[in-house]
Design a protein around this motif. Structure first.
Motif, PDB file in Angstrom:
ATOM      1  N   ARG A  74      26.220  78.743  86.834  1.00  0.00           N
ATOM      2  CA  ARG A  74      25.850  77.538  86.763  1.00  0.00           C
ATOM      3  C   ARG A  74      26.218  76.842  86.461  1.00  0.00           C
ATOM      4  NH1 ARG A  74      20.366  77.978  87.781  1.00  0.00           N
ATOM      5  NH2 ARG A  74      19.409  80.041  87.658  1.00  0.00           N
ATOM      6  N   ILE A  75      26.115  75.548  87.472  1.00  0.00           N
ATOM      7  CA  ILE A  75      26.215  73.677  86.818  1.00  0.00           C
ATOM      8  C   ILE A  75      27.158  73.643  85.160  1.00  0.00           C
ATOM      9  CG2 ILE A  75      24.752  72.281  87.393  1.00  0.00           C
ATOM     10  CD1 ILE A  75      28.522  71.221  87.829  1.00  0.00           C
ATOM     11  N   GLU A  76      25.683  73.528  84.906  1.00  0.00           N
ATOM     12  CA  GLU A  76      25.647  73.525  83.286  1.00  0.00           C
ATOM     13  C   GLU A  76      26.492  74.175  82.464  1.00  0.00           C
ATOM     14  OE1 GLU A  76      25.031  70.663  81.382  1.00  0.00           O
ATOM     15  OE2 GLU A  76      23.759  69.559  83.254  1.00  0.00           O
ATOM     16  N   THR A  77      26.336  75.963  82.525  1.00  0.00           N
ATOM     17  CA  THR A  77      27.414  76.114  81.826  1.00  0.00           C
ATOM     18  C   THR A  77      28.733  76.102  82.171  1.00  0.00           C
ATOM     19  OG1 THR A  77      26.987  78.111  83.457  1.00  0.00           O
ATOM     20  CG2 THR A  77      25.521  78.301  82.234  1.00  0.00           C
ATOM     21  N   LEU A  78      29.613  75.964  83.707  1.00  0.00           N
ATOM     22  CA  LEU A  78      30.467  75.846  83.962  1.00  0.00           C
ATOM     23  C   LEU A  78      30.854  74.670  83.159  1.00  0.00           C
ATOM     24  CD1 LEU A  78      32.753  76.044  85.889  1.00  0.00           C
ATOM     25  CD2 LEU A  78      32.067  75.102  87.617  1.00  0.00           C
ATOM     26  N   MET A  79      30.186  73.036  83.348  1.00  0.00           N
ATOM     27  CA  MET A  79      30.699  71.797  82.384  1.00  0.00           C
ATOM     28  C   MET A  79      30.357  72.405  80.630  1.00  0.00           C
ATOM     29  SD  MET A  79      28.687  69.237  84.226  1.00  0.00           S
ATOM     30  CE  MET A  79      27.005  69.462  84.399  1.00  0.00           C
ATOM     31  N   GLU A  80      30.007  73.484  80.630  1.00  0.00           N
ATOM     32  CA  GLU A  80      30.284  73.350  79.434  1.00  0.00           C
ATOM     33  C   GLU A  80      31.643  74.102  78.789  1.00  0.00           C
ATOM     34  OE1 GLU A  80      26.783  75.471  78.182  1.00  0.00           O
ATOM     35  OE2 GLU A  80      25.442  74.336  78.357  1.00  0.00           O
ATOM     36  N   ARG A  81      32.063  74.982  79.584  1.00  0.00           N
ATOM     37  CA  ARG A  81      33.317  75.738  79.645  1.00  0.00           C
ATOM     38  C   ARG A  81      34.919  75.285  80.153  1.00  0.00           C
ATOM     39  NH1 ARG A  81      34.234  80.741  81.213  1.00  0.00           N
ATOM     40  NH2 ARG A  81      33.389  80.428  83.282  1.00  0.00           N
ATOM     41  N   ALA A  82      34.054  73.771  81.251  1.00  0.00           N
ATOM     42  CA  ALA A  82      35.472  73.289  81.061  1.00  0.00           C
ATOM     43  C   ALA A  82      36.606  72.690  80.823  1.00  0.00           C
ATOM     44  CB  ALA A  82      34.788  72.307  82.193  1.00  0.00           C
ATOM     45  N   GLU A  83      36.457  72.414  79.578  1.00  0.00           N
ATOM     46  CA  GLU A  83      37.578  72.061  78.998  1.00  0.00           C
ATOM     47  C   GLU A  83      38.905  72.918  78.629  1.00  0.00           C
ATOM     48  OE1 GLU A  83      38.790  69.241  78.365  1.00  0.00           O
ATOM     49  OE2 GLU A  83      37.584  67.774  79.357  1.00  0.00           O
TER      50      GLU A  83
END
Length: 476
Positions: free
Chosen positions: A239-248
């Motif tokens: 999911r895009i939200e979880t990926l953005m949360e982990r992006a850094e």
């Protein structure tokens, strides 16, 4: 990232069969839409008698120059430029979406100035013709056990076109391609041939690495290379939200990290590359093109219902790791893209990147006709005068539209978001900025304009697009 068409259709059928009511009127109205933009024309422009015809890769930039010349040597190029008082623009693969190339005067194709000229076995310093395509450079370097540290995701551009527009790959510790230039040769407006290094002319070197073709025509580059290396690529869907949360965290964990978001789905594909030792698997076959076809087909069929569209794609997309392969770095980092599109890409300060991405996603998904994936990459800073990355670490956000579909919303809906977040446009992608906006973004922009005028006082290398960028008068 591959999605089987059979899986997509079966998932869609299951959802519909499960009791989803489809309003017939809305479905038929949507299904009857023609998504082709009114001004789309896949054919080359009709040239008047005695003139030539040219257009770029996506067909939106077009010209009928008085001549298109293909010099076979640096000396011939020098004579051509010295011998004309008219406008001159160089071109390579035509992969820039912005109006950097078109000219109604003379256009020069540098693709005969190509190939590896030399390589130093001890230092790895290589010299290439400026018309060399990226895939040719990469394969010739691999043949002598060398590589560039990074590559962009498309491999058809010439070196001159790539460097002059600040083309880049991804990786928070990896700089754009032009940062590997140690020196270059160029033909000036009066036909002089210059060898430029940081030692011979520090200002011209700093300006010429990202020159937009405004200072002269590049003929040769001296490049810093590294020993050839293998990479392991992993692709996964979440999911895009979880990926953005982990992006850094993911950016710090992997040598190369990027991700693609599929609009109206809630899902993204993460892609990582890491150094690999030992046997390689080979990169295998890609199904990116069929994935795009399926996303488009889903838009065409149920795009009228965002909920149904998200439901179908959510059932169809595989989750978790979908690819795990290893190969030579250049085989995994860069590819050829047969499906054409139009693109806007802005580079945001890293601190504003995820905020800006969320705003772009929200704005894009107000449009039911959008289906093309968004690409998000990370780039380390360098110090070239017109490098979009000379103000610190950046996050690149690229949006796309099918080659025959409208893209006016790039400017009306998305560009204002990027500008509000301090973004700088990719020089080779669609943008609307001119001198005043660019001067506010680039501390050395005024210095570049002064140097350009000194080197080309008559504006031989200007065209309408460059005249707008530099605030210069232009009379074709």
């Amino acid at each position: 990232m591959a999605v089987s068409r059979r899986t997509m259709l079966l998932a869609g059928g299951a959802v519909v069969a499960g009791g989803v009511a489809i309003p017939t009127g809305r479905h038929l109205t949507w299904g009857g839409r023609d998504f082709t933009r009114a001004d789309y024309n896949p054919d080359y422009p009709d040239a008047p008698a005695g003139e030539e015809s040219w257009m770029n890769w996506s067909g939106v930039e077009r010209a009928t120059p008085q001549a298109i010349n293909l010099p076979v040597s640096e000396d011939e190029l020098s004579a051509l430029i010295a011998g004309t008082n008219g406008r001159v623009r160089p071109f390579g693969s035509g992969h820039s979406f912005s109006g950097l190339v078109p000219s109604e005067g003379m256009m020069v194709d540098v693709s005969r100035l190509t190939g590896m000229k030399s390589i130093d076995a001890e230092t790895g310093v290589a010299v290439f013709g400026a018309g060399t395509r990226l895939f040719q450079m990469a394969t010739e370097l691999a043949g002598v056990g060398r590589a560039l540290p990074n590559l962009p995701d498309i491999d058809v551009q010439t070196l001159a076109g790539s460097f002059s527009t600040a083309t880049h790959g991804t990786g928070e510790t990896l700089t754009a391609l032009h940062d590997h230039i140690l020196g270059f040769r160029m033909v000036t407006a009066n036909g002089d041939i210059l060898d430029v290094t940081p030692e011979s002319d520090a200002d011209l070197f700093a300006a010429g690495r990202v020159s937009l073709g405004a200072l002269g025509v590049m003929t040769q580059y001296m490049l810093r290379t590294v020993p050839a290396f293998n990479l392991r690529r992993t692709v996964w869907v979440e999911r895009i939200e979880t990926l953005m949360e982990r992006a850094e965290d993911l950016a710090q964990q992997h040598r190369n990290f990027e991700f693609y978001y599929f609009p109206h789905t809630g899902y993204a594909a993460g892609i990582s590359h890491d150094l690999h030792e030992g046997p390689i698997t080979g990169k295998g076959e890609t199904e990116d093109d069929s994935t795009l076809e399926e996303l488009k087909a889903l838009r065409n069929t149920v795009g009228w219902s965002p909920w149904l569209r998200r439901k179908i794609i959510g059932a169809a997309l595989p989750k978790g790791v979908v690819e795990d392969v290893s190969d030579n770095s250049y085989k995994l980092l860069a590819t050829t893209r047969p499906i054409k599109f139009n693109e806007m890409e802005y580079h945001l300060p890293r601190a504003n990147g995820l905020k800006g991405l969320r705003e772009v996603i929200a704005k894009l998904e107000q449009r039911k006709d959008v289906f093309f994936p968004m690409e998000v990459r990370l780039i380390a800073p360098d110090d070239a005068w017109l490098s979009p990355f000379n103000n610190g670490p950046s996050m690149s956000i690229a949006i796309h539209a099918a080659v025959d579909e409208p893209y006016d919303y790039f400017f009306s809906d998305i560009e204002p978001l990027h500008r509000a977040n301090g973004g700088r446009p990719h020089w080779g992608k669609h943008h609307s900025l001119g001198r005043d906006e660019l001067a506010a973004l680039y501390p050395k922009f005024g210095d570049f304009m002064t140097l350009r005028r000194e080197m080309d006082p008559a504006g031989k290398f200007l065209n309408p697009h460059l005249a707008k960028l530099f605030g210069e008068p232009f009379d074709a």
